[in-house]
Design an enzyme around this catalytic site. Structure first.
Site, short mmCIF file in Angstrom:
data_model
loop_
_atom_site.label_atom_id
_atom_site.label_comp_id
_atom_site.label_asym_id
_atom_site.label_seq_id
_atom_site.Cartn_x
_atom_site.Cartn_y
_atom_site.Cartn_z
N GLU A 83 16.23 11.54 37.15
CA GLU A 83 15.06 11.96 36.36
C GLU A 83 14.62 11.48 35.02
O GLU A 83 15.59 10.77 34.38
CB GLU A 83 15.22 13.76 35.98
CG GLU A 83 16.58 13.89 35.04
CD GLU A 83 16.67 15.43 35.01
OE1 GLU A 83 15.76 16.20 34.60
OE2 GLU A 83 17.95 15.98 35.20
N LYS A 88 14.40 10.46 31.05
CA LYS A 88 15.00 11.14 29.98
C LYS A 88 13.93 11.34 28.86
O LYS A 88 13.34 10.69 28.34
CB LYS A 88 15.90 9.89 29.43
CG LYS A 88 16.76 10.33 28.27
CD LYS A 88 17.65 8.96 27.94
CE LYS A 88 18.80 9.60 27.05
NZ LYS A 88 18.20 10.03 25.90
N ASP A 110 12.29 12.51 25.48
CA ASP A 110 12.51 12.05 24.07
C ASP A 110 12.36 13.34 23.30
O ASP A 110 11.10 13.48 22.87
CB ASP A 110 11.64 11.18 23.54
CG ASP A 110 12.18 10.64 22.23
OD1 ASP A 110 13.25 10.80 21.83
OD2 ASP A 110 11.27 9.85 21.77
N TYR A 141 12.76 21.56 29.40
CA TYR A 141 13.45 21.23 30.82
C TYR A 141 14.85 21.24 30.71
O TYR A 141 15.49 20.84 30.06
CB TYR A 141 12.87 19.87 31.24
CG TYR A 141 11.48 19.72 31.91
CD1 TYR A 141 11.11 20.52 32.87
CD2 TYR A 141 10.71 18.56 31.35
CE1 TYR A 141 9.76 20.30 33.39
CE2 TYR A 141 9.49 18.33 31.77
CZ TYR A 141 8.93 19.29 32.63
OH TYR A 141 7.68 19.41 33.35
N LYS A 177 17.38 2.71 29.73
CA LYS A 177 16.44 2.84 28.86
C LYS A 177 15.13 1.69 28.96
O LYS A 177 15.49 0.77 29.31
CB LYS A 177 17.02 2.47 27.20
CG LYS A 177 18.19 3.51 26.90
CD LYS A 177 17.70 4.93 26.89
CE LYS A 177 17.49 5.46 25.45
NZ LYS A 177 18.20 5.09 24.41
N CYS A 217 25.08 -13.31 -8.04
CA CYS A 217 24.65 -12.02 -7.81
C CYS A 217 23.27 -11.77 -8.28
O CYS A 217 23.11 -11.65 -9.46
CB CYS A 217 25.76 -10.95 -8.13
SG CYS A 217 25.13 -9.29 -7.84
N CYS A 244 24.02 -8.56 -10.89
CA CYS A 244 24.70 -8.69 -12.26
C CYS A 244 25.13 -10.41 -12.47
O CYS A 244 25.76 -10.69 -13.62
CB CYS A 244 26.15 -8.14 -12.09
SG CYS A 244 27.33 -9.29 -10.85
N CYS A 269 29.82 -10.46 -3.92
CA CYS A 269 29.70 -10.39 -5.37
C CYS A 269 30.97 -10.48 -5.92
O CYS A 269 31.60 -9.36 -5.46
CB CYS A 269 28.45 -9.53 -5.73
SG CYS A 269 28.81 -9.25 -7.54
N CYS A 301 29.54 -5.36 -11.92
CA CYS A 301 28.30 -5.25 -11.35
C CYS A 301 27.67 -3.87 -11.09
O CYS A 301 28.53 -3.17 -10.48
CB CYS A 301 28.36 -5.84 -9.84
SG CYS A 301 26.80 -6.01 -9.00
#
Length: 673
Positions: free
Chosen positions: A116, A118, A120, A226, A317, A411, A414, A429, A435
DNA sequence: TTGCCTCGAGATCA
DNA sequence: CTCGAGGCAA
């Protein structure tokens, strides 16, 4: 006032009649009378119930909408867990699924599958007792959900009492609640006219509707349902096959998908999938694929489960919807552990029901593989329905003069050096707590619900605290004063006091929470719990050598080295001490003897040619506490069969002993160990 | 990751 | 009225 006999009988007749018309309309889609006639019956019933309130029962069709809003939703323990489904993303994966099913069942021919679409929407479990709807619950984490009975009662397609006869005394039915496309459009049209915000997609509208505390609002939303599965059923299954059991629901007034079909073999499944895909647009509800279930319950039982998903069902899917958009920038985010992650900032684009404007690029390897550059036009989709993903660049539409994205050497937050160890995908980093990004992220983690659970210390507030230099390390949050907080946005007297109270409350904690909150790399909730139980005290963990750490379940050499390294760093120890001085405390217990033998009580039989010497595998199993026997009996837990297995395999089949291939053995081990 | 709902409380305006 | 936080669902 006494009730006339004919009125009492009229009430009963009206209810039956209205329920019957509902059934014709919603379940069979074949109304017998015009709406006006239906309304007349309902009004007559309302009139009589108004006259004789003592005749009102909860399952009367006039009683769908409860009068009072709830204060909060209650919790519901699912008697049988609500599982999720494995996904297949192409024909190949579906064929693999079918092959696995046939192998496990030892069947050469074709399997019957119930198929059946699927939907959503969102999963729901309905519980009928003595034919009356007693409880409706969301999936939650699968074992515990939220009680939304009041709201589900307002859904026309959900019967308040089962029709006909022959239903079991206890019947749990599972299905999907959704909003039909037509209803969704009408709902948004209404919202727009009223100047309100429209819903982004039917799924969110349905989920939002179900979370209303006031069922009168839910009643105005065009929800439908359903049914596609079962929970607890007194007296066992309703039939020998899933499809037959589902079809029995119809007679009781429960709605099932009109697309439900039984198919023989994987080829038919594929054809069904393509058929549904072609008609997808024309269906009045959103779907994201097709579900196939092994139809025979006996076979389902034989196949069993893998962790959280049944082995007898799969969702194939549809390919995720992809949209084109432009990369506006690629930025680098610094996480709690210093991980520097490239993120694509996108021109907002509506994909799969939501507006996507960010997509993580995970790491530099990914950036290089996809060769994403600023200004590129890219395909974007939501992978696994949730996480936005840049699929690929359209090279023809690349503007001239673009530059390759390169990892920053320092970074972005920092300025400390960024290092990407050879062979690792993740760059980091090196600034540590210097930092501010790492500082902020580690405080947010520390305060989060599953860690120290400090209510009110959310993202925005932490950002402010770090920005203003009020907090340098974790322990500093406990020395915050009301006066300091007062200067911050949305922090007046009341909020400040609430935060101080929440901080105070969080000081009583447990070792596992504290350990998790510290944010040691690779130590999540489960590992923190294992460490806490195994060692019992923080001091024991701090001093434990790597070898000892590794004896804790789920802790391998990598996790152990992270833990040991964390507690070797003096500034970490200082912060811990500071936290304890601030008043953080927990009950230290004696170390708990963890079961050293995760496989104790299981008996294995090895047969056939395996990829490694049998003795080697045997030794491993023995070390885990299992027994390894030479012959198959009823007491055998698993038979591990390699190439050219002979009589032992036969025997196992005849006794119904579970048979594993080597991959299956690994799965079983991960399940137990 | 996004969207939805709910709550408490701060901000704003009459 | 608006915002932040928290919780939930996929």
């Amino acid at each position: 006032m006494s009730i006339h006999k004919e009125d009492r009988e009229r009430v009963a007749w009206l209810r039956d009649e209205i329920d019957r018309h509902n059934y014709q309309y919603y379940v069979l889609d074949e109304p017998l009378v015009p709406d006006s006639e239906y309304d007349r019956l309902l009004r007559e019933l309302q009139g009589l119930e108004h006259k004789y309130p003592e005749l009102i029962t909860p399952e009367s069709p006039t009683q769908r909408v409860g009068a009072k809003p709830l204060a909060a939703f209650g919790e519901v323990q699912h008697r049988l867990p609500m599982l999720s489904l494995d996904n297949a993303f192409d024909e190949h994966e579906l064929a693999d699924f079918d092959r696995r099913v046939r192998e496990r069942l030892g069947i050469e021919g074709e399997i019957s599958y119930a198929a059946e679409p699927k939907l959503d929407g969102l999963a729901i479990s309905l519980r009928y007792e003595d034919g009356l709807l007693m409880q409706a619950a969301t999936r939650g984490d699968g074992s515990q959900g939220e009680e939304v009975t009041q709201n589900v009662r307002t859904i026309d397609t959900v019967p308040l009492r089962l029709l006909g006869q022959g239903w079991p005394r206890v019947l749990e039915v599972r299905g999907e609640i959704y909003i039909p496309k037509s209803g969704f459009n009408a709902l948004n049209e209404r919202a727009r006219k009223a100047g309100e915000k429209a819903f982004a997609n039917p799924r969110n509208a349905a989920a939002g509707s179900l979370r209303q505390l006031d069922p009168r609002i839910t009643a105005k939303r065009p929800l439908a349902m359903y049914c596609y599965g079962f929970g607890e059923i007194e007296g066992g299954p309703l039939a020998d096959t899933h499809s037959a059991a589902i079809k029995r629901l119809v007679a009781w007034g429960l709605r099932i998908s009109p697309e439900l079909q039984v198919l023989e073999g994987v080829e038919a499944c594929l054809a069904y999938y393509h058929g549904i895909a072609e008609r997808r647009e024309g269906l009045d509800y959103d779907i994201d694929g097709v579900v196939f279930k092994v139809d025979a319950f006996a076979q389902q039982q034989q196949l069993g489960f893998v962790s959280r998903a049944p082995r007898w069902a799969i969702a194939q899917k549809f390919p995720a919807q992809e949209e084109l958009t432009r990369v506006e920038a690629v930025e680098f985010q610094v996480g709690r552990t210093g991980a520097v992650t490239p993120v694509a900032r996108l021109e907002p684009v509506f994909v799969g029901g939501v507006t996507v404007s960010n997509a993580t690029l995970h790491n530099m390897d990914e950036v290089e593989r996809k060769d994403v550059r600023v200004g590129d036009t890219v395909f974007v989709r939501r992978a696994g329905d949730v996480i936005p993903e840049v699929v690929r660049v359209i090279p023809e539409r690349r503007p001239s003069q673009t530059e390759q994205i390169t990892l920053p050497t320092s970074c972005p937050v920092c300025g400390s050096e960024v290092i990407k160890p050879e062979g690792e995908a993740v760059a980091r980093c090196t600034g540590g707590l210097f930092c501010s990004a790492q500082r902020g992220a580690s405080i947010k983690h520390f305060a989060s619900r599953r860690a120290m659970d400090i209510e009110g210390l959310g993202d925005k507030l932490v950002d402010q605290l770090v920005e203003q230099g009020l907090v340098h390390d974790l322990a500093d949050i406990y020395s915050l004063k009301k006066a300091q907080l007062a200067g911050l946005e949305r922090m007046a007297e009341k909020s400040a006091q609430n935060l101080i109270d929440a901080l105070e409350k969080s000081k009583q904690t447990s070792l596992e929470r504290f350990l998790f909150a510290l944010g040691v790399r690779e130590v999540g909730e489960a590992t923190a719990r294992n460490l806490a139980r195994h060692f019992g005290s923080l001091a024991a963990i701090e001093q434990a050598p790597v070898e000892e750490l590794q004896t804790v379940s789920d802790v391998g050499p990598i996790v152990a080295s992270h833990v040991a390294a964390f507690f070797r760093q003096s500034h970490n120890l200082e912060v811990i001490e500071k936290l304890q001085r601030a008043g953080i405390q927990w009950q230290e217990g004696a170390p708990v003897e963890l079961p050293q033998h995760p496989l104790a009580g299981l008996t294995f039989v090895l047969t056939g040619t395996l990829s490694r010497p049998r003795d080697e595998i045997k030794a491993e199993l023995l070390a885990l506490g299992a027994k390894v026997s030479g012959s198959v009996s009823k007491k055998t837990s698993y038979v591990v069969a390699g190439e050219a297995a002979g009589s032992k395999l036969e025997k196992a089949r005849s006794l119904g002993v579970e048979i594993l291939d080597e991959a299956g053995l690994v799965q079983v081990l991960t399940q137990y160990v």
